[in-house]
Design a protein around this motif. Structure first.
Motif, short mmCIF file in Angstrom:
data_model
loop_
_atom_site.label_atom_id
_atom_site.label_comp_id
_atom_site.label_asym_id
_atom_site.label_seq_id
_atom_site.Cartn_x
_atom_site.Cartn_y
_atom_site.Cartn_z
N PRO A 17 -5.62 6.55 3.63
CA PRO A 17 -5.09 5.39 2.99
C PRO A 17 -3.66 5.33 3.25
CG PRO A 17 -6.08 6.56 1.44
CD PRO A 17 -5.96 7.35 3.01
N TYR A 18 -2.84 6.43 4.01
CA TYR A 18 -1.58 6.20 4.73
C TYR A 18 -1.94 5.46 5.78
CZ TYR A 18 1.41 7.74 0.80
OH TYR A 18 2.30 7.52 -0.63
N ALA A 19 -2.40 6.51 6.75
CA ALA A 19 -3.16 5.78 8.07
C ALA A 19 -3.64 4.45 8.86
CB ALA A 19 -3.97 6.45 8.90
N ILE A 20 -4.42 3.98 7.36
CA ILE A 20 -4.97 2.60 7.78
C ILE A 20 -3.57 1.95 7.19
CG2 ILE A 20 -6.18 1.28 6.26
CD1 ILE A 20 -8.25 2.83 6.27
N ALA A 21 -2.87 2.19 6.17
CA ALA A 21 -1.54 1.03 6.14
C ALA A 21 -0.13 0.99 7.09
CB ALA A 21 -1.01 1.95 4.71
N LEU A 80 0.93 -1.56 0.03
CA LEU A 80 0.15 -0.15 0.19
C LEU A 80 0.90 1.37 0.12
CD1 LEU A 80 -2.60 -0.88 2.27
CD2 LEU A 80 -3.11 -0.87 0.34
N ILE A 81 1.87 1.29 0.61
CA ILE A 81 3.00 2.47 0.75
C ILE A 81 3.60 2.99 0.00
CG2 ILE A 81 4.75 3.73 2.43
CD1 ILE A 81 3.41 2.46 5.14
N LEU A 82 4.24 1.66 -0.57
CA LEU A 82 6.12 1.90 -1.33
C LEU A 82 4.62 2.09 -3.31
CD1 LEU A 82 8.23 -0.57 -0.24
CD2 LEU A 82 7.38 1.98 -0.23
N TYR A 83 3.37 1.43 -3.35
CA TYR A 83 2.87 0.97 -5.17
C TYR A 83 1.15 1.99 -4.34
CZ TYR A 83 1.48 -0.79 -9.23
OH TYR A 83 1.13 -1.06 -10.75
N ALA A 84 0.48 0.83 -3.61
CA ALA A 84 -0.99 1.77 -4.29
C ALA A 84 -1.96 2.85 -4.12
CB ALA A 84 -1.62 0.73 -2.90
N ILE A 85 -0.81 3.12 -3.36
CA ILE A 85 -1.95 4.42 -2.62
C ILE A 85 -0.72 5.91 -3.28
CG2 ILE A 85 -1.43 6.78 -0.44
CD1 ILE A 85 -1.97 4.13 1.06
N SER A 95 -1.66 18.85 -5.38
CA SER A 95 -0.92 19.48 -4.66
C SER A 95 -0.62 20.50 -3.17
CB SER A 95 -0.06 19.75 -5.25
OG SER A 95 0.56 20.63 -6.59
N ASN A 96 -1.90 21.15 -3.96
CA ASN A 96 -1.55 22.67 -3.29
C ASN A 96 -2.73 22.17 -1.71
OD1 ASN A 96 -4.53 21.55 -4.55
ND2 ASN A 96 -4.72 24.00 -5.23
N ILE A 97 -3.12 21.03 -1.17
CA ILE A 97 -3.44 20.90 -0.02
C ILE A 97 -3.42 21.73 0.99
CG2 ILE A 97 -4.68 19.47 1.72
CD1 ILE A 97 -5.54 17.48 -0.98
N ARG A 98 -3.67 22.34 2.03
CA ARG A 98 -2.75 23.02 3.41
C ARG A 98 -2.41 21.68 4.13
NH1 ARG A 98 -5.23 28.81 2.14
NH2 ARG A 98 -4.04 29.67 0.91
N ASN A 99 -3.76 21.90 4.87
CA ASN A 99 -4.54 20.81 5.66
C ASN A 99 -4.38 19.00 5.00
OD1 ASN A 99 -5.36 19.22 8.02
ND2 ASN A 99 -6.69 20.49 8.17
N ILE A 100 -3.13 18.26 6.49
CA ILE A 100 -3.04 17.43 5.74
C ILE A 100 -4.07 16.27 5.23
CG2 ILE A 100 -1.79 16.12 7.67
CD1 ILE A 100 -0.25 15.43 5.42
N VAL A 101 -5.28 16.51 6.81
CA VAL A 101 -5.94 15.92 7.53
C VAL A 101 -6.57 15.92 5.99
CG1 VAL A 101 -7.67 15.02 8.70
CG2 VAL A 101 -5.73 15.99 9.88
N LEU A 102 -6.95 16.42 4.91
CA LEU A 102 -8.13 16.73 4.28
C LEU A 102 -7.99 16.27 2.55
CD1 LEU A 102 -9.41 20.10 4.82
CD2 LEU A 102 -10.09 18.41 5.33
N SER A 103 -6.09 15.65 2.52
CA SER A 103 -6.09 15.30 1.50
C SER A 103 -6.62 13.75 1.61
CB SER A 103 -5.01 15.23 1.72
OG SER A 103 -3.88 14.22 0.85
#
Length: 163
Positions: A47-51, A21-26, A34-42
């Protein structure tokens, strides 16, 4: 198969899933501006948190059972009737079809309640009271959060509506 061997295999599988998940799927399958200021809204954050949590659970399973058990007996008793598994699998397919049929009629919350309770009894849970309480409370809490706090519309049914 012993409990230790099962946990070792599940831990390896969880770590492999995390790396995939971390290296390929996500990175390749989830696009994010690329212009998202709040990382939680990305779109990639959860998916990274679950991985990452999957990887932590996998590592925990690998290192929690390092010493051999005194009783290295098989986890499950032998099944007398092998056809019972196929009947349960067919019951699960019927349960999924009925849930899919119920969704537009009674809504996601009520269909999830019925499906959770039916699945608990299909797999013969050891804790039927807890399963019924969770079948009622969890969908209602999730509906309350998503509908009233997060402002996300939850599909309602034709016959039953929640506030």
């Amino acid at each position: 198969m012993s409990k230790r061997a099962i946990q070792l295999q599940l831990g390896i599988g969880a770590c492999a899933a995390c790396l995939f998940l971390i290296l390929y799927a996500i990175p390749y399958w989830i696009s994010a501006p690329s212009n998202i200021r709040n990382i939680v809204l990305s779109p990639r954050f959860w998916p990274y948190a679950i991985a990452g949590l999957t990887g932590l659970v996998g590592l925990g399973m690998l290192f929690a059972n390092r010493k051999p058990d005194e009783d290295d007996a098989p986890v499950n008793d032998p099944i007398e009737d092998p056809g019972a598994g196929l009947i349960r699998l067919a019951g699960m397919a019927v349960l999924m079809a009925v849930t899919f049929w119920l969704l537009p009629r009674i809504g996601m919350v009520w269909a999830a309640m019925l499906a959770f309770a039916a699945l608990a009894f299909l797999v013969r849970t050891r804790h039927p009271k807890t399963a019924l309480i969770c079948a009622l409370v969890v969908p209602l809490l999730l509906y309350g959060f998503f509908a009233h706090v997060a402002g996300v519309a939850i599909p309602q049914g034709d016959y039953v509506r929640l506030p």
